[in-house]
Scaffold this motif. Sequence first.
Motif, PDB file in Angstrom:
ATOM      1  N   LYS A 197      74.503  65.374  71.109  1.00 56.58           N
ATOM      2  CA  LYS A 197      75.230  65.004  72.323  1.00 56.58           C
ATOM      3  C   LYS A 197      76.425  65.933  72.515  1.00 56.58           C
ATOM      4  CE  LYS A 197      74.302  60.105  72.964  1.00 56.58           C
ATOM      5  NZ  LYS A 197      74.947  58.809  73.245  1.00 56.58           N
TER       6      LYS A 197
ATOM      7  N   ASP B 278      74.139  58.569  79.412  1.00 59.05           N
ATOM      8  CA  ASP B 278      74.358  58.153  78.026  1.00 59.05           C
ATOM      9  C   ASP B 278      73.481  58.895  77.030  1.00 59.05           C
ATOM     10  OD1 ASP B 278      72.508  56.464  79.531  1.00 59.05           O
ATOM     11  OD2 ASP B 278      72.243  55.336  77.675  1.00 59.05           O
ATOM     12  N   SER B 279      72.486  59.652  77.477  1.00 60.95           N
ATOM     13  CA  SER B 279      71.720  60.466  76.531  1.00 60.95           C
ATOM     14  C   SER B 279      72.523  61.691  76.099  1.00 60.95           C
ATOM     15  CB  SER B 279      70.380  60.885  77.124  1.00 60.95           C
ATOM     16  OG  SER B 279      70.574  61.685  78.277  1.00 60.95           O
ATOM     17  N   ASP B 280      73.557  62.047  76.875  1.00 57.76           N
ATOM     18  CA  ASP B 280      74.384  63.210  76.552  1.00 57.76           C
ATOM     19  C   ASP B 280      75.831  62.862  76.218  1.00 57.76           C
ATOM     20  OD1 ASP B 280      72.391  65.206  77.014  1.00 57.76           O
ATOM     21  OD2 ASP B 280      72.709  64.974  79.172  1.00 57.76           O
ATOM     22  N   LEU B 281      76.315  61.726  76.694  1.00 64.40           N
ATOM     23  CA  LEU B 281      77.734  61.386  76.576  1.00 64.40           C
ATOM     24  C   LEU B 281      77.913  59.957  76.085  1.00 64.40           C
ATOM     25  CD1 LEU B 281      78.953  62.699  80.061  1.00 64.40           C
ATOM     26  CD2 LEU B 281      79.134  63.894  77.879  1.00 64.40           C
TER      27      LEU B 281
ATOM     28  N   GLN C 273      77.391  61.705  68.442  1.00 64.88           N
ATOM     29  CA  GLN C 273      76.111  61.788  67.750  1.00 64.88           C
ATOM     30  C   GLN C 273      75.618  63.219  67.803  1.00 64.88           C
ATOM     31  OE1 GLN C 273      74.474  58.201  70.149  1.00 64.88           O
ATOM     32  NE2 GLN C 273      73.053  58.525  68.460  1.00 64.88           N
TER      33      GLN C 273
END
Length: 119
Positions: A81, A71-74, A78
Motif C-alpha cells: 500500500k 482502501d486497497s491502496d490507502l 501494509q
Amino acid sequence: AGAGAIATANGGLLKALVEENALLVTGTDSPFVPYGAGLHAELRLYQRAGLSGAQILRSATISSARAAGVDSDLGTLQAGKLADFVVVDGDPLTRIGDADNVVMTVKNGVVYALEDLLE
C-alpha cells in the motif's frame, strides 16, 4: 433546547452509530487555514462524544479510505500500500489532541521534518 443540548444529543447519536458498526469517516476542512485545523477539531468532537482513540483514528484512516473506494491502496500501513503518514509526539490513542503534535511526515518514502514543511 440550546446548542449544548443539541451537541450532546448529536454526540450520543454518533457514539450509538459507531457501536452499531456504522461507517464513520472524517471530513475535510479545506480551504480553511491552517490546513488540517478543521479535521483536528472534528477528531476532538468525536472524543467528546465518547469515541475511543482507536475508533477516531480508524474514522480518519481506513474508514475514510473505504468510503472513498481507495482502501486497497490507502488507510492502513501494509506491504504493497501507499504509506504516507505522520509521526506525532504523544499517544493519540489515549489523547486524540496529541495527533496535532506532528514532528515529521513520510510521503512516498521521503521523510520531511516539520520545520522543512513549514518553510
